[in-house]
Each structure stands twice: as C-alpha cells, then as structure tokens.
Write an enzyme that holds these catalytic residues in place. Structure first.
Site, mmCIF file in Angstrom:
data_model
loop_
_atom_site.group_PDB
_atom_site.id
_atom_site.type_symbol
_atom_site.label_atom_id
_atom_site.label_comp_id
_atom_site.label_asym_id
_atom_site.label_seq_id
_atom_site.Cartn_x
_atom_site.Cartn_y
_atom_site.Cartn_z
ATOM 1 C CE LYS A 15 -2.042 -1.019 3.883
ATOM 2 N NZ LYS A 15 -1.316 -2.284 4.193
ATOM 3 N NE ARG A 89 -4.218 -1.262 9.556
ATOM 4 C CZ ARG A 89 -3.148 -0.586 9.129
ATOM 5 N NH1 ARG A 89 -3.229 0.688 8.893
ATOM 6 N NH2 ARG A 89 -2.011 -1.203 8.928
ATOM 7 N NE ARG A 128 7.596 -2.765 6.138
ATOM 8 C CZ ARG A 128 6.295 -2.555 6.280
ATOM 9 N NH1 ARG A 128 5.584 -2.053 5.277
ATOM 10 N NH2 ARG A 128 5.681 -2.902 7.371
ATOM 11 N NE ARG A 163 6.356 -0.246 10.144
ATOM 12 C CZ ARG A 163 5.181 -0.238 9.515
ATOM 13 N NH1 ARG A 163 5.059 0.336 8.328
ATOM 14 N NH2 ARG A 163 4.132 -0.810 10.055
ATOM 15 N NE ARG A 174 2.077 -4.753 11.164
ATOM 16 C CZ ARG A 174 3.159 -4.465 10.440
ATOM 17 N NH1 ARG A 174 4.345 -4.923 10.813
ATOM 18 N NH2 ARG A 174 3.049 -3.747 9.361
HETATM 19 P P1 ADP Z 1 2.358 -1.775 3.214
HETATM 20 O O1 ADP Z 1 2.398 -0.265 3.148
HETATM 21 O O2 ADP Z 1 1.110 -2.366 2.633
HETATM 22 O O3 ADP Z 1 2.666 -2.304 4.598
HETATM 23 P P2 ADP Z 1 4.898 -1.630 1.719
HETATM 24 O O4 ADP Z 1 4.584 -0.732 0.567
HETATM 25 O O5 ADP Z 1 5.715 -1.066 2.825
HETATM 26 O O6 ADP Z 1 3.529 -2.317 2.287
HETATM 27 O O7 ADP Z 1 5.600 -2.944 1.116
HETATM 28 C C1 ADP Z 1 6.037 -3.971 1.997
HETATM 29 C C2 ADP Z 1 7.406 -4.472 1.552
HETATM 30 O O8 ADP Z 1 7.279 -5.164 0.304
HETATM 31 C C3 ADP Z 1 8.436 -3.361 1.329
HETATM 32 O O9 ADP Z 1 9.709 -3.861 1.693
HETATM 33 C C4 ADP Z 1 8.345 -3.106 -0.187
HETATM 34 O O10 ADP Z 1 9.592 -2.635 -0.699
HETATM 35 C C5 ADP Z 1 8.018 -4.500 -0.722
HETATM 36 N N1 ADP Z 1 7.150 -4.486 -1.900
HETATM 37 C C6 ADP Z 1 6.174 -3.597 -2.209
HETATM 38 N N2 ADP Z 1 5.568 -3.934 -3.363
HETATM 39 C C7 ADP Z 1 6.169 -5.078 -3.788
HETATM 40 C C8 ADP Z 1 5.997 -5.939 -4.913
HETATM 41 N N3 ADP Z 1 5.077 -5.687 -5.844
HETATM 42 N N4 ADP Z 1 6.790 -7.037 -5.032
HETATM 43 C C9 ADP Z 1 7.736 -7.308 -4.076
HETATM 44 N N5 ADP Z 1 7.949 -6.541 -2.991
HETATM 45 C C10 ADP Z 1 7.176 -5.436 -2.842
HETATM 46 P P1 AMP Z 2 0.980 0.761 8.925
HETATM 47 O O1 AMP Z 2 2.071 1.780 8.892
HETATM 48 O O2 AMP Z 2 -0.187 1.102 8.070
HETATM 49 O O3 AMP Z 2 1.496 -0.644 8.706
HETATM 50 O O4 AMP Z 2 0.407 0.790 10.427
HETATM 51 C C1 AMP Z 2 1.226 0.460 11.528
HETATM 52 C C2 AMP Z 2 0.358 0.238 12.767
HETATM 53 O O5 AMP Z 2 -0.326 1.456 13.115
HETATM 54 C C3 AMP Z 2 -0.749 -0.812 12.629
HETATM 55 O O6 AMP Z 2 -0.309 -2.137 12.860
HETATM 56 C C4 AMP Z 2 -1.730 -0.343 13.725
HETATM 57 O O7 AMP Z 2 -1.263 -0.704 15.019
HETATM 58 C C5 AMP Z 2 -1.636 1.178 13.616
HETATM 59 N N1 AMP Z 2 -2.623 1.735 12.661
HETATM 60 C C6 AMP Z 2 -2.340 2.396 11.506
HETATM 61 N N2 AMP Z 2 -3.475 2.777 10.899
HETATM 62 C C7 AMP Z 2 -4.500 2.332 11.675
HETATM 63 C C8 AMP Z 2 -5.912 2.381 11.578
HETATM 64 N N3 AMP Z 2 -6.527 2.986 10.535
HETATM 65 N N4 AMP Z 2 -6.661 1.803 12.551
HETATM 66 C C9 AMP Z 2 -6.071 1.198 13.595
HETATM 67 N N5 AMP Z 2 -4.745 1.089 13.760
HETATM 68 C C10 AMP Z 2 -3.948 1.659 12.801
#
Ligand code: ADP
Ligand code: AMP
Length: 219
Positions: A15, A89, A128, A163, A174
């Site tokens: 995302k 969410r 990541r 992270r 999660r």
């Molecule tokens: P989210 O925001 O949904 O938690 P991220 O955008 O941070 O996900 O992506 C999670 C991990 O996967 C990161 O390390 C990112 O670089 C990697 N990633 C994102 N899109 C892809 C993809 N299409 N294929 C492989 N790895 C990806």
């Molecule tokens: P993210 O950066 O989107 O992976 O979010 C990291 C963490 O923040 C999640 O695992 C939740 O603990 C919290 N969080 C982020 N967005 C929300 C949301 N819309 N509702 C509840 N918890 C959230």
C-alpha cells in the site's frame, strides 16, 4: 487527474509503495495513519503513549483514535485529492470516513484492494527497510526493491531502519487483525460500487499501471 482513493490490503501488501507512487505521479496528498502514528510516537504525544504498546504488539489502535487523526488532518488541510494508506481498516472506520467526506461534500472515486498471500507478506516484511526520516517514509526491500546505495534512502539520503513492529511474531498478529476486519470493510465498498481488486504479486510498476487502468474517468 483529480482523485480520491483508498488503498486496502494486508500489512506488507504494498500500500505504502503504491500510495507514494500515485501521490508523486498524480499530485495527490498522501494520508497514512501508520505514518501519523509513528510521528506522534517520535513526538511522545499523549496519543502516542496509548498507541505505542498496541502498535508494538501488532494490534490496531482504537477506531476513535484513527478517526480523530484523520478528521484533524481534514480540518487542518482540507484535502480535495488524496490517497489513503492504511485507513480505513475497519467497517466502523469506513462509516466514519463516509460521514467525514459527506460533511465536506466529497466522495471517494475508488477503493483499491491489493491482494497478496500471508506467506508473501511475511517474506516481504522480513526484508523491508524503511527510511528513518518520518517526513519521507519510503520503504525498500532487500530482496525485491533495493535502494541504490546499501542502507541509504534514494529519495532523501537518510539511513534506513527496520520498523519496531516488523518482527515475524508481530507480523502474524497484524495479519490476524487484518483478516478479522477485512471482510466487512471490503463488503462495504463492494456494495458502494467502489471496490477494485488488484493482484499485488506482480512487480511494483505493473501493479501501479493496473491501478491507474482501473481508476474511473473524472473531469
Ligand atoms: P504496506 O504499506 O502495505 O505495509 P509496503 O509498501 O511497505 O507495504 O511494502 C512492503 C514491503 O514489500 C516493502 O519492503 C516493499 O519494498 C516490498 N514491496 C512492495 N511492493 C512489492 C511488490 N510488488 N513485489 C515485491 N515486494 C514489494
Ligand atoms: P501501517 O504503517 O499502516 O502498517 O500501520 C502500523 C500500525 O499502526 C498498525 O499495525 C496499527 O497498530 C496502527 N494503525 C495504523 N493505521 C490504523 C488504523 N486505521 N486503525 C487502527 N490502527 C492503525
């Protein structure tokens, strides 16, 4: 392209990666509740003291907290075009967002659901690395999306970090939170005719193109 989008999908589905691309290329405002919470933690705010133990455990923060953060952002910035990453969410957050947008006479254009398996998520999050500069927030991947220089953010030059909530046990929690909430959320947007389902297992650029292709035409 004037757009109001929501990205939903498991943690690690991509995302943030796609949201940042959409913002850079289409000039939309990035709204990421995870980023807002991490910034609150850096500032050690009152909200952060309640949120941090939940985030570290892989649990969601309360709906009211997430809703209040987004409402505050709308009060401060009045965004008319945006991509939301990680909000709403839950079904209850989706209802709160509907009400907030209705107050501003705004409507969503599309809700993109990025579909990926739990095993892929665990693998991706395990490798990541995210920019330590909260205002940048770009994430890389040691396996799939390496930075040009090891451990340095391509965009802002700051160090990358792991992270706190990216350990495998926390990722499993999660994922459980995601699966417990996602069906109602998806159904809500399907009924509203907004849902676009996209496979998130392709390369990043292919997914981006697929998202853009599925967006509705708007003046
Ligand atoms: P989210 O925001 O949904 O938690 P991220 O955008 O941070 O996900 O992506 C999670 C991990 O996967 C990161 O390390 C990112 O670089 C990697 N990633 C994102 N899109 C892809 C993809 N299409 N294929 C492989 N790895 C990806
Ligand atoms: P993210 O950066 O989107 O992976 O979010 C990291 C963490 O923040 C999640 O695992 C939740 O603990 C919290 N969080 C982020 N967005 C929300 C949301 N819309 N509702 C509840 N918890 C959230």
């Amino acid at each position: 392209m004037l757009m109001r989008l929501v990205l939903i999908g498991a943690p690690g589905s991509g995302k943030g990666t796609q949201a940042r691309k959409l913002c850079d290329r289409l000039g939309l405002l990035y709204i990421g509740t995870g980023d807002i919470l991490r910034e609150a933690i850096r500032q050690n705010s009152t909200v952060a003291r309640e949120a941090k133990p939940l985030i570290d455990a892989g649990r969601l923060v309360p709906d009211t907290m997430a809703n209040d953060m987004v409402a505050e952002l709308f009060r401060a910035r009045h965004p008319e075009q945006f991509v939301m990453d990680g909000y709403p969410r839950t079904y209850s957050q989706a209802i709160a967002l509907d009400a907030l947008l209705a107050q501003q006479f705004l409507k969503l254009d599309a809700v993109v659901d990025l579909a990926v398996s739990d095993d892929d998520v665990v693998r991706r999050i395990g490798s990541r690395r995210c920019c330590s500069n909260g205002a940048c927030g770009v994430c890389y991947n040691l396996e799939f999306q390496r930075p040009k220089l090891p451990n340095i953010c391509d965009r802002c030059g700051r160090a990358l970090m792991i992270r706190d909530d990216d350990g495998e046990a926390t990722v499993r929690t999660r994922l459980a939170e995601f699966h417990a909430n996602t069906d109602f959320l998806i159904e809500h947007y399907r009924r509203a005719g907004l849902l676009k389902e996209i496979s998130a297992t392709d390369p990043v650029e292919t997914i981006y193109q697929n998202i853009v292709k599925c967006l509705p035409e708007r003046g």
